[in-house]
Motif scaffolding. Structure first.
Motif, mmCIF file in Angstrom:
data_model
loop_
_atom_site.group_PDB
_atom_site.id
_atom_site.type_symbol
_atom_site.label_atom_id
_atom_site.label_comp_id
_atom_site.label_asym_id
_atom_site.label_seq_id
_atom_site.Cartn_x
_atom_site.Cartn_y
_atom_site.Cartn_z
ATOM 1 N N PRO A 24 35.705 56.528 0.505
ATOM 2 C CA PRO A 24 35.978 55.069 -0.499
ATOM 3 C C PRO A 24 36.038 54.210 0.690
ATOM 4 O O PRO A 24 36.498 53.990 1.414
ATOM 5 N N LEU A 25 35.515 53.344 0.413
ATOM 6 C CA LEU A 25 35.591 51.165 1.101
ATOM 7 C C LEU A 25 36.197 50.598 -0.235
ATOM 8 O O LEU A 25 35.737 50.376 -1.537
ATOM 9 N N THR A 26 36.181 49.402 0.809
ATOM 10 C CA THR A 26 36.261 48.453 -0.487
ATOM 11 C C THR A 26 35.025 47.493 -0.303
ATOM 12 O O THR A 26 34.423 47.618 0.341
ATOM 13 N N VAL A 27 35.599 46.607 -1.526
ATOM 14 C CA VAL A 27 34.335 45.438 -1.648
ATOM 15 C C VAL A 27 33.325 44.250 -0.579
ATOM 16 O O VAL A 27 32.747 45.222 -0.375
ATOM 17 N N ASN A 28 35.004 44.502 0.234
ATOM 18 C CA ASN A 28 34.466 43.282 1.312
ATOM 19 C C ASN A 28 33.541 44.689 2.570
ATOM 20 O O ASN A 28 32.989 43.786 3.242
ATOM 21 N N GLU A 29 33.813 45.697 2.991
ATOM 22 C CA GLU A 29 33.678 46.245 3.684
ATOM 23 C C GLU A 29 32.353 46.941 3.287
ATOM 24 O O GLU A 29 31.011 46.977 4.260
ATOM 25 N N LEU A 30 32.221 46.551 2.356
ATOM 26 C CA LEU A 30 30.783 47.342 1.969
ATOM 27 C C LEU A 30 30.086 45.818 2.114
ATOM 28 O O LEU A 30 28.754 46.014 2.390
ATOM 29 N N ALA A 31 30.113 45.218 1.734
ATOM 30 C CA ALA A 31 29.736 43.966 2.020
ATOM 31 C C ALA A 31 29.145 43.698 3.386
ATOM 32 O O ALA A 31 28.195 43.530 3.472
ATOM 33 N N ARG A 32 30.337 43.425 4.072
ATOM 34 C CA ARG A 32 30.029 43.758 5.432
ATOM 35 C C ARG A 32 28.806 45.164 5.934
ATOM 36 O O ARG A 32 28.198 44.201 6.722
ATOM 37 N N ARG A 33 28.998 46.070 5.597
ATOM 38 C CA ARG A 33 27.996 47.223 6.506
ATOM 39 C C ARG A 33 26.844 47.026 5.113
ATOM 40 O O ARG A 33 26.155 46.012 5.608
ATOM 41 N N LEU A 34 26.561 45.986 4.449
ATOM 42 C CA LEU A 34 25.109 45.668 3.344
ATOM 43 C C LEU A 34 24.720 43.935 3.883
ATOM 44 O O LEU A 34 23.409 44.391 3.700
ATOM 45 N N GLU A 35 24.995 43.709 4.533
ATOM 46 C CA GLU A 35 25.583 42.220 4.872
ATOM 47 C C GLU A 35 25.002 40.942 3.754
ATOM 48 O O GLU A 35 24.038 40.558 3.716
#
Length: 118
Positions: A24-35
């Motif tokens: 599980p990840l936060t929205v911000n973590e996913l956004a950072r990873r997906l750029e």
């Protein structure tokens, strides 16, 4: 077949891969990873949550944070859809330097954008 009705696109593949393999990840973590912007990730998560593929959970370690996880009912279907991607990606990218991995990822993103645009 279990996921066919969800109309999943390549952008969903990246998001689901991170959540499946990294937990599980936060929205911000996913956004950072997906750029991409957090709002873009929020829209994707909202769509997949409404369909029951993803669910939002409160972080047990920090009750102020919300984590995104694959719904238990769809975990096996998502893992099957991704196939042996985790083993394949780890074998292919593991030996590369950080710069080489970044080049591969940038190339794949450019490809995805070109395919999605056309």
């Amino acid at each position: 077949d279990a996921l066919r009705s969800f109309d999943l696109a390549p952008r969903h593949l990246s998001l689901l891969t991170y959540v499946l393999f990294d937990g599980p990840l936060t929205v911000n973590e996913l956004a950072r990873r997906l750029e991409v912007a957090p709002t873009t990730v929020s829209l994707m998560i909202g769509d997949l949550s409404r369909q029951g593929v993803l669910e939002r959970r409160t972080d047990d370690n920090d009750r102020r944070r919300t984590l995104v996880a694959i719904a238990d009912a769809h975990r096996k279907a998502v893992a099957d859809w991704l196939g042996g991607a985790d083993r394949g990606w780890r074998a292919a990218l593991g030996p590369l330097t950080a710069e080489q991995r970044a080049l591969v990822i940038a190339t794949l993103r450019a490809y995805e954008e070109a395919v999605s645009a056309g």
